[in-house]
Design a protein around this motif. Sequence first.
Motif, mmCIF file in Angstrom:
data_model
loop_
_atom_site.group_PDB
_atom_site.id
_atom_site.type_symbol
_atom_site.label_atom_id
_atom_site.label_comp_id
_atom_site.label_asym_id
_atom_site.label_seq_id
_atom_site.Cartn_x
_atom_site.Cartn_y
_atom_site.Cartn_z
ATOM 1 N N MET A 1 27.945 -24.150 11.281
ATOM 2 C CA MET A 1 28.582 -23.438 11.904
ATOM 3 C C MET A 1 28.224 -22.226 12.205
ATOM 4 N N SER A 2 27.912 -21.639 13.244
ATOM 5 C CA SER A 2 27.549 -20.517 13.424
ATOM 6 C C SER A 2 28.179 -19.015 13.306
ATOM 7 N N MET A 3 28.160 -18.239 12.295
ATOM 8 C CA MET A 3 28.954 -16.651 12.746
ATOM 9 C C MET A 3 28.471 -16.119 13.431
ATOM 10 N N VAL A 4 29.415 -14.963 14.391
ATOM 11 C CA VAL A 4 29.070 -13.715 15.064
ATOM 12 C C VAL A 4 29.943 -12.538 14.420
ATOM 13 N N LYS A 5 29.606 -11.525 13.991
ATOM 14 C CA LYS A 5 30.762 -10.497 13.723
ATOM 15 C C LYS A 5 30.260 -9.243 14.219
ATOM 16 N N GLU A 6 31.229 -8.289 15.058
ATOM 17 C CA GLU A 6 30.547 -7.630 15.962
ATOM 18 C C GLU A 6 32.159 -6.730 16.053
ATOM 19 N N SER A 7 32.099 -4.650 16.239
ATOM 20 C CA SER A 7 33.199 -4.317 16.283
ATOM 21 C C SER A 7 32.881 -3.124 17.836
ATOM 22 N N VAL A 8 34.032 -2.380 17.350
ATOM 23 C CA VAL A 8 33.533 -1.134 18.748
ATOM 24 C C VAL A 8 34.326 -0.766 18.087
ATOM 25 N N ASP A 9 33.835 0.842 19.001
ATOM 26 C CA ASP A 9 35.501 1.720 18.353
ATOM 27 C C ASP A 9 36.183 2.551 19.487
ATOM 28 N N VAL A 10 37.166 1.843 19.604
ATOM 29 C CA VAL A 10 37.327 2.497 21.480
ATOM 30 C C VAL A 10 38.651 4.364 21.604
ATOM 31 N N ALA A 11 39.035 4.531 22.937
ATOM 32 C CA ALA A 11 39.233 5.454 22.498
ATOM 33 C C ALA A 11 41.183 5.448 22.967
ATOM 34 N N VAL A 12 41.529 4.865 22.393
ATOM 35 C CA VAL A 12 42.960 4.698 23.053
ATOM 36 C C VAL A 12 43.515 3.857 22.137
ATOM 37 N N PRO A 13 44.576 4.351 22.037
ATOM 38 C CA PRO A 13 45.986 4.297 20.598
ATOM 39 C C PRO A 13 46.091 2.672 20.210
ATOM 40 N N LEU A 14 46.146 2.202 19.217
ATOM 41 C CA LEU A 14 46.394 0.962 18.715
ATOM 42 C C LEU A 14 47.004 -0.178 19.098
ATOM 43 N N HIS A 15 48.138 0.661 19.574
ATOM 44 C CA HIS A 15 49.011 -0.579 19.986
ATOM 45 C C HIS A 15 48.120 -1.013 21.324
ATOM 46 N N THR A 16 47.689 0.079 22.661
ATOM 47 C CA THR A 16 47.323 -0.047 23.282
ATOM 48 C C THR A 16 45.732 -0.980 23.547
ATOM 49 N N ALA A 17 45.729 -0.785 22.338
ATOM 50 C CA ALA A 17 43.938 -1.718 22.047
ATOM 51 C C ALA A 17 44.928 -3.785 21.695
ATOM 52 N N TYR A 18 45.690 -3.335 21.088
ATOM 53 C CA TYR A 18 46.410 -4.626 20.812
ATOM 54 C C TYR A 18 46.334 -5.732 22.060
ATOM 55 N N ASN A 19 47.677 -4.349 22.451
ATOM 56 C CA ASN A 19 48.483 -5.151 23.766
ATOM 57 C C ASN A 19 47.619 -5.903 24.878
ATOM 58 N N GLN A 20 46.491 -4.729 24.867
ATOM 59 C CA GLN A 20 45.522 -5.490 25.788
ATOM 60 C C GLN A 20 45.401 -6.536 25.416
ATOM 61 N N TRP A 21 44.575 -6.840 23.984
ATOM 62 C CA TRP A 21 43.957 -8.216 23.622
ATOM 63 C C TRP A 21 44.935 -9.775 23.826
ATOM 64 N N THR A 22 46.113 -8.932 24.184
ATOM 65 C CA THR A 22 47.082 -10.062 24.327
ATOM 66 C C THR A 22 47.190 -10.948 25.621
ATOM 67 N N LEU A 23 46.573 -9.810 26.596
ATOM 68 C CA LEU A 23 46.679 -10.568 27.801
ATOM 69 C C LEU A 23 45.553 -11.254 27.635
ATOM 70 N N PHE A 24 45.618 -12.321 27.588
ATOM 71 C CA PHE A 24 44.556 -13.588 27.402
ATOM 72 C C PHE A 24 43.723 -13.418 29.185
ATOM 73 N N GLU A 25 44.799 -13.923 30.198
ATOM 74 C CA GLU A 25 44.122 -14.364 31.554
ATOM 75 C C GLU A 25 43.343 -12.785 31.940
ATOM 76 N N GLU A 26 42.677 -11.905 31.311
ATOM 77 C CA GLU A 26 42.026 -10.809 32.054
ATOM 78 C C GLU A 26 40.964 -11.171 30.991
ATOM 79 N N PHE A 27 40.853 -11.543 30.393
ATOM 80 C CA PHE A 27 39.779 -11.760 29.470
ATOM 81 C C PHE A 27 38.630 -11.590 30.351
#
Length: 152
Positions: A1-27
């Motif tokens: 197995m190979s591992m990839v780790k990345e992160s980014v800081d976004v200028a929106v509130p936590l709940h907004t970032a999380y909710n957008q990520w749960t909209l999988f069909e938008e990926f």
Amino acid sequence: MSMVKESVDVAVPLHTAYNQWTLFEEFPRFMEGVDSVTQLDDRHNHWRTSIGGVTREFDTEIVDQKPDERIAWRTVDGEVDQKGVVSFQQIDQGHTRVAMAIDFRPEGIAEKTADVTGMVDRRVKGDLKRFKEYIEERGREEGGWRGRISPG
């Protein structure tokens, strides 16, 4: 197995970032090589991806979810073997750190080549950068199926 780790800081509130990520069909709007994601139910998605001219289809299952904190998944069927987690950490009221870790097993020649040449790392980094641009441009979650994943 190979591992990839990345992160980014976004200028929106936590709940907004999380909710957008749960909209999988938008990926496909911000993930390179993701042709489509179809949400099958609260915990399962069907993916169609392209890498190096090779199309793959697979199903994922949400195996752990804590609202506004993390979503973990694994493949359950198809041509891809991976598992991962995306986590969300509040920096302050208007900023969130989004971190992704993916464990994957490159199966075909295209996937193995992408792994060895660092294309997978660059793709994940690019996906997070595009997510940042996508969510910051809107300032709120938008689009997709509005059903939420039930917290296991």
